[in-house]
Design a protein around this motif. Sequence first.
Motif, PDB file in Angstrom:
ATOM      1  N   HIS A  46       0.867  -1.171   0.000  1.00 22.96           N
ATOM      2  CA  HIS A  46       0.000   0.000   0.000  1.00 22.96           C
ATOM      3  C   HIS A  46       0.910   1.229   0.000  1.00 22.96           C
ATOM      4  CE1 HIS A  46      -3.975   1.920   1.596  1.00 22.96           C
ATOM      5  NE2 HIS A  46      -3.338   2.721   0.746  1.00 22.96           N
ATOM      6  N   ALA A  47       0.931   1.962  -1.108  1.00 24.06           N
ATOM      7  CA  ALA A  47       1.777   3.147  -1.235  1.00 24.06           C
ATOM      8  C   ALA A  47       1.132   4.330  -0.517  1.00 24.06           C
ATOM      9  CB  ALA A  47       1.992   3.487  -2.704  1.00 24.06           C
ATOM     10  N   LEU A  48       1.941   5.059   0.245  1.00 29.70           N
ATOM     11  CA  LEU A  48       1.499   6.261   0.940  1.00 29.70           C
ATOM     12  C   LEU A  48       2.282   7.430   0.371  1.00 29.70           C
ATOM     13  CD1 LEU A  48      -0.228   7.457   3.239  1.00 29.70           C
ATOM     14  CD2 LEU A  48       1.680   6.988   4.798  1.00 29.70           C
ATOM     15  N   ALA A  49       1.574   8.347  -0.290  1.00 29.59           N
ATOM     16  CA  ALA A  49       2.217   9.457  -0.984  1.00 29.59           C
ATOM     17  C   ALA A  49       1.745  10.782  -0.403  1.00 29.59           C
ATOM     18  CB  ALA A  49       1.909   9.396  -2.482  1.00 29.59           C
ATOM     19  N   GLY A  50       2.497  11.829  -0.698  1.00 28.36           N
ATOM     20  CA  GLY A  50       2.149  13.168  -0.226  1.00 28.36           C
ATOM     21  C   GLY A  50       3.393  14.014  -0.126  1.00 28.36           C
ATOM     22  N   GLU A  51       3.216  15.328  -0.147  1.00 31.15           N
ATOM     23  CA  GLU A  51       4.348  16.232  -0.017  1.00 31.15           C
ATOM     24  C   GLU A  51       4.940  16.140   1.380  1.00 31.15           C
ATOM     25  OE1 GLU A  51       3.929  20.227  -2.039  1.00 31.15           O
ATOM     26  OE2 GLU A  51       1.842  19.775  -1.618  1.00 31.15           O
ATOM     27  N   ASN A  52       6.161  16.696   1.550  1.00 25.39           N
ATOM     28  CA  ASN A  52       6.704  16.839   2.897  1.00 25.39           C
ATOM     29  C   ASN A  52       5.756  17.711   3.702  1.00 25.39           C
ATOM     30  OD1 ASN A  52       8.939  15.349   2.263  1.00 25.39           O
ATOM     31  ND2 ASN A  52      10.265  17.110   1.862  1.00 25.39           N
ATOM     32  N   GLY A  53       5.464  17.279   4.921  1.00 25.80           N
ATOM     33  CA  GLY A  53       4.534  18.019   5.756  1.00 25.80           C
ATOM     34  C   GLY A  53       3.092  17.596   5.582  1.00 25.80           C
ATOM     35  N   ALA A  54       2.834  16.613   4.709  1.00 21.36           N
ATOM     36  CA  ALA A  54       1.457  16.177   4.466  1.00 21.36           C
ATOM     37  C   ALA A  54       0.904  15.352   5.620  1.00 21.36           C
ATOM     38  CB  ALA A  54       1.382  15.377   3.168  1.00 21.36           C
ATOM     39  N   GLY A  55       1.791  14.780   6.444  1.00 18.13           N
ATOM     40  CA  GLY A  55       1.348  13.980   7.579  1.00 18.13           C
ATOM     41  C   GLY A  55       1.766  12.519   7.515  1.00 18.13           C
ATOM     42  N   LYS A  56       2.483  12.125   6.475  1.00 23.59           N
ATOM     43  CA  LYS A  56       2.879  10.721   6.310  1.00 23.59           C
ATOM     44  C   LYS A  56       3.724  10.237   7.481  1.00 23.59           C
ATOM     45  CE  LYS A  56       5.214  11.220   2.544  1.00 23.59           C
ATOM     46  NZ  LYS A  56       5.322  12.697   2.575  1.00 23.59           N
ATOM     47  N   LEU A 111       5.199  -1.163  -7.944  1.00 20.98           N
ATOM     48  CA  LEU A 111       5.071  -2.007  -6.766  1.00 20.98           C
ATOM     49  C   LEU A 111       3.692  -2.041  -6.128  1.00 20.98           C
ATOM     50  CD1 LEU A 111       8.387  -1.060  -4.905  1.00 20.98           C
ATOM     51  CD2 LEU A 111       7.931  -3.174  -6.150  1.00 20.98           C
ATOM     52  N   ALA A 112       2.972  -0.944  -6.178  1.00 18.70           N
ATOM     53  CA  ALA A 112       1.805  -0.801  -5.304  1.00 18.70           C
ATOM     54  C   ALA A 112       0.592  -1.588  -5.782  1.00 18.70           C
ATOM     55  CB  ALA A 112       1.438   0.672  -5.159  1.00 18.70           C
ATOM     56  N   ASP A 113      -0.210  -2.024  -4.815  1.00 20.33           N
ATOM     57  CA  ASP A 113      -1.530  -2.588  -5.075  1.00 20.33           C
ATOM     58  C   ASP A 113      -2.610  -1.534  -4.850  1.00 20.33           C
ATOM     59  OD1 ASP A 113      -0.776  -5.463  -5.480  1.00 20.33           O
ATOM     60  OD2 ASP A 113      -0.026  -5.211  -3.448  1.00 20.33           O
ATOM     61  N   ARG A 114      -2.378  -0.676  -3.851  1.00 18.87           N
ATOM     62  CA  ARG A 114      -3.289   0.433  -3.573  1.00 18.87           C
ATOM     63  C   ARG A 114      -2.472   1.682  -3.270  1.00 18.87           C
ATOM     64  NH1 ARG A 114      -6.990  -0.198   1.118  1.00 18.87           N
ATOM     65  NH2 ARG A 114      -5.477  -1.630   2.068  1.00 18.87           N
ATOM     66  N   VAL A 115      -3.118   2.842  -3.349  1.00 14.82           N
ATOM     67  CA  VAL A 115      -2.432   4.114  -3.123  1.00 14.82           C
ATOM     68  C   VAL A 115      -3.312   5.023  -2.275  1.00 14.82           C
ATOM     69  CG1 VAL A 115      -1.325   6.131  -4.178  1.00 14.82           C
ATOM     70  CG2 VAL A 115      -1.317   3.935  -5.395  1.00 14.82           C
ATOM     71  N   THR A 116      -2.719   5.619  -1.246  1.00 19.82           N
ATOM     72  CA  THR A 116      -3.391   6.659  -0.469  1.00 19.82           C
ATOM     73  C   THR A 116      -2.532   7.913  -0.504  1.00 19.82           C
ATOM     74  OG1 THR A 116      -4.572   5.167   1.024  1.00 19.82           O
ATOM     75  CG2 THR A 116      -4.116   7.365   1.849  1.00 19.82           C
ATOM     76  N   VAL A 117      -3.158   9.047  -0.736  1.00 16.83           N
ATOM     77  CA  VAL A 117      -2.455  10.329  -0.806  1.00 16.83           C
ATOM     78  C   VAL A 117      -2.914  11.214   0.351  1.00 16.83           C
ATOM     79  CG1 VAL A 117      -1.987  12.380  -2.196  1.00 16.83           C
ATOM     80  CG2 VAL A 117      -2.310  10.166  -3.321  1.00 16.83           C
ATOM     81  N   LEU A 118      -1.947  11.741   1.109  1.00 14.55           N
ATOM     82  CA  LEU A 118      -2.239  12.698   2.174  1.00 14.55           C
ATOM     83  C   LEU A 118      -1.865  14.098   1.721  1.00 14.55           C
ATOM     84  CD1 LEU A 118      -0.998  10.951   5.462  1.00 14.55           C
ATOM     85  CD2 LEU A 118      -3.228  10.806   4.350  1.00 14.55           C
ATOM     86  N   LYS A 119      -2.645  15.061   2.154  1.00 14.62           N
ATOM     87  CA  LYS A 119      -2.345  16.468   1.886  1.00 14.62           C
ATOM     88  C   LYS A 119      -2.855  17.289   3.062  1.00 14.62           C
ATOM     89  CE  LYS A 119      -3.033  20.210  -1.501  1.00 14.62           C
ATOM     90  NZ  LYS A 119      -1.593  20.549  -1.546  1.00 14.62           N
ATOM     91  N   ASP A 120      -1.949  18.086   3.654  1.00 18.68           N
ATOM     92  CA  ASP A 120      -2.308  18.959   4.781  1.00 18.68           C
ATOM     93  C   ASP A 120      -2.966  18.182   5.917  1.00 18.68           C
ATOM     94  OD1 ASP A 120      -1.319  21.157   3.351  1.00 18.68           O
ATOM     95  OD2 ASP A 120      -3.257  21.492   2.386  1.00 18.68           O
ATOM     96  N   GLY A 121      -2.476  16.978   6.173  1.00 17.24           N
ATOM     97  CA  GLY A 121      -2.973  16.196   7.301  1.00 17.24           C
ATOM     98  C   GLY A 121      -4.277  15.481   7.074  1.00 17.24           C
ATOM     99  N   GLU A 122      -4.770  15.482   5.845  1.00 16.83           N
ATOM    100  CA  GLU A 122      -6.027  14.819   5.533  1.00 16.83           C
ATOM    101  C   GLU A 122      -5.836  13.866   4.358  1.00 16.83           C
ATOM    102  OE1 GLU A 122      -9.716  17.435   6.093  1.00 16.83           O
ATOM    103  OE2 GLU A 122      -8.198  18.886   5.434  1.00 16.83           O
TER     104      GLU A 122
END
Length: 502
Positions: A34-44, A209-220
């Motif tokens: 499960h890939a977790l993506a987002g900018e620096n500071g997104a909350g990852k 690689l990923a089967d699923r992807v979740t993207v965080l932005k601004d803590g959400e």
Amino acid sequence: MSSPAIEMRGITKSFPGVKALKSVSFSAFSGEVHALAGENGAGKSTLMKILSGLYRPDGGAVIVGGTERHFTHPLAAIRAGIAVIYQEFSLLPERTVAQNIFLGREPTRFGLIDHRAMNDEARRVLALFGSAHRIEPDTVVADLDVASQQLVEIAKAVSLDARVIVMDEPTAALNEAECEVLFGLVDTLRKRGVAIVYITHRMREITRLADRVTVLKDGETAASFDHVPEPDAIVRAMVGRDLGDFYAEPARLEEIGDVVLSVRNAGNDRLKSVSFDLRAGEIVGFAGLQGAGRVALAQAIFGFTPFTEGEVTLAGTPARFTSPREAIRAGVGLLPGDRKAEALVLMQSVSDNGMLTARALSGLSAKADATPFVSAEEMETLLRNVDVRAGSFSQDIKALSGGNQQKAIVARWLALAPRLLIFIEPTRGIDVNAKAGIYHLMRDLARKGAAIMMVSSDLPEVLGASDRILVMRSGELVAAFPRGVSEADIMLAATGEEAVAA
């Protein structure tokens, strides 16, 4: 899939003045990536630190194997089968590979550490990487290159027989061949039923690689995909714009100027008869596998490990520099691949870091034409010009994001008006949006007349940011390509699978 190996429901977390996470939910099933993506500071990182027991959430639930858990210490998470591979290494450099892998849980016999058993078990774990990247258990970690140290970090997590492994930018220090070794290991772990949370800024790794992807932005949660969408969809969720906007427009023919750097039949103990030109107004990318000679070439140009043969000229003047100070005075700047270890004084301010080189040069020379001291006001103007974003330029530079730290180093060199700038791994450890800023900054510098030499292990970066691409192998320049070449052609040249005329 029945129930997730781990599930995080409605996680919230606040720090003084900052709402880091706002009801974020995330899960990973056994045998999936499960890939977790987002900018620096997104909350990852905050989300994963809660999973690993470093932070306690203000609200929400962490469920492991169907049971709600409340971790109060990272050891509790490890005992629950959760291992985290952080981007910043946590290795002890003066201990061996095996000692690092089993630190704190060494096998014993008759009350003493059983070094033979520890080395045997470490060898078994390291064998998962295959013979392409052989690491011996009794090697001292300080003697390993950065890529091998990254693999040791991964081996530590694998040795725990964890049910869930979190990988935070695991390929940041790896070249293309080593990335493939890692990808093979991820596939092996997935087949064994391990749930993998894979944090990365590289779209190609997500699609590979990923089967699923979740993207965080601004803590959400900005987006959650039960499949792997096109990279543009992920990027839009992260930063609100298309991937195609990331790379600046290439140099136009009329923007390419005279030769700034000319290298002819130059070599040393790591380089063999290298010849090429760099012109004002262009960005030239240098590709190749790790150890191919790209970094050695940059260091030779900069006078760190000087050329011992051949001819080098800078703007027509002989320029076989014997020290970095000579190169800097002649108008050459270098941004190293490891900015924290090689370019920054983390406990000093942003402004002071920007002035380091000019101060050193002016302070060490009594000549009348010595590089003038750069005032704090002048440096702050340069920092603003390259869009360094900080609460104050007087704050410690360690508090800035990787992208802003990198731009602060660029500002340092701009104070000396360089003719040639050498970027080594310019966007390593930087989020997608910050990468765009670096690419556009490089292009702006080129358009103002600088020649840019870019050494990068990220092939999409080389393809997207370069006007020309030179490929090295075994200390030699083996191929030259125009913009628009394929990844396959570059890799064929880099590996020697097919001869390509330079």
